[in-house]
Design an enzyme around this catalytic site. Structure first.
Site, PDB file in Angstrom:
ATOM      1  N   ARG A  42      34.329  82.301   3.964  1.00 30.70           N
ATOM      2  CA  ARG A  42      32.943  81.839   3.874  1.00 30.70           C
ATOM      3  C   ARG A  42      32.837  80.405   3.385  1.00 30.70           C
ATOM      4  NH1 ARG A  42      29.801  85.563   0.129  1.00 30.70           N
ATOM      5  NH2 ARG A  42      28.026  84.292   0.771  1.00 30.70           N
ATOM      6  N   GLU A  48      21.180  84.305  -2.035  1.00 26.39           N
ATOM      7  CA  GLU A  48      22.112  83.304  -1.516  1.00 26.39           C
ATOM      8  C   GLU A  48      22.448  83.544  -0.053  1.00 26.39           C
ATOM      9  OE1 GLU A  48      26.485  83.654  -2.318  1.00 26.39           O
ATOM     10  OE2 GLU A  48      25.749  84.862  -3.990  1.00 26.39           O
ATOM     11  N   HIS A  54      30.320  75.685  -4.316  1.00 28.66           N
ATOM     12  CA  HIS A  54      30.299  77.072  -4.795  1.00 28.66           C
ATOM     13  C   HIS A  54      29.703  77.198  -6.186  1.00 28.66           C
ATOM     14  CE1 HIS A  54      31.859  81.252  -5.355  1.00 28.66           C
ATOM     15  NE2 HIS A  54      31.523  81.275  -4.067  1.00 28.66           N
ATOM     16  N   ARG A  91      26.608  76.903   0.108  1.00 30.62           N
ATOM     17  CA  ARG A  91      25.577  77.941   0.091  1.00 30.62           C
ATOM     18  C   ARG A  91      24.196  77.301   0.003  1.00 30.62           C
ATOM     19  NH1 ARG A  91      29.770  80.142   0.521  1.00 30.62           N
ATOM     20  NH2 ARG A  91      30.592  81.977  -0.537  1.00 30.62           N
TER      21      ARG A  91
END
Length: 144
Positions: A114, A103, A133, A118
């Site tokens: 963050r 990831e 997420h 992703r």
């Protein structure tokens, strides 16, 4: 106004039919409605296999395209956790051996951490986008 026995029976049957329909939709992964993860064939099914199609790379946010470019170059990455093994605990991606997926963070402007975005890569070169997420994934299509 009191409901007659016949109307009460119709209401009970209607509720039961709705419950059965909801159970079937949930079991097939189509329980999120038009805006959810099963809204298009480009999303991942509950069986963990990526459906046909995907999201065009050109339609991803600029930060996601930047992350893809960094992955292509092998870094450097903005977060020390980028490139770590993604365990696929939610089983939203096809089942593969441990260590198959990795990831990478997609920078989220204005986020103090963050963020939720992703990119997950697979050992065979496939790439997946998630903006929530890991709740949903779309396979990235680099051809468009």
């Amino acid at each position: 106004m009191r409901m007659s026995s016949r109307l009460r029976l119709i209401a009970v049957v209607a509720v039961l039919l709705c419950a059965v329909a909801a159970a079937v939709l949930y079991a097939t992964g189509r329980h999120h409605g038009p805006a959810g993860p099963a809204a298009s064939a480009s999303r991942t099914t509950t069986a963990g296999t990526a459906a046909a199609g995907g999201v065009c790379q050109s339609r991803l946010p600029g930060q996601a395209r930047d992350t893809l470019a960094l992955i292509g170059k092998g870094g450097p990455y903005p977060y020390r956790t980028d490139g770590v093994v993604f365990d696929n605990r939610e089983k939203r991606l096809p089942k593969e051996p441990s260590g198959y997926y990795h990831e990478y963070t997609v920078v989220t402007p204005g986020s103090g951490d963050r963020g939720a975005r992703r990119i997950v890569t697979g050992g065979a070169g496939e790439e997946y986008w998630t903006a929530d997420h890991y709740a949903t994934f779309q396979r990235i299509d680099a051809r468009c």
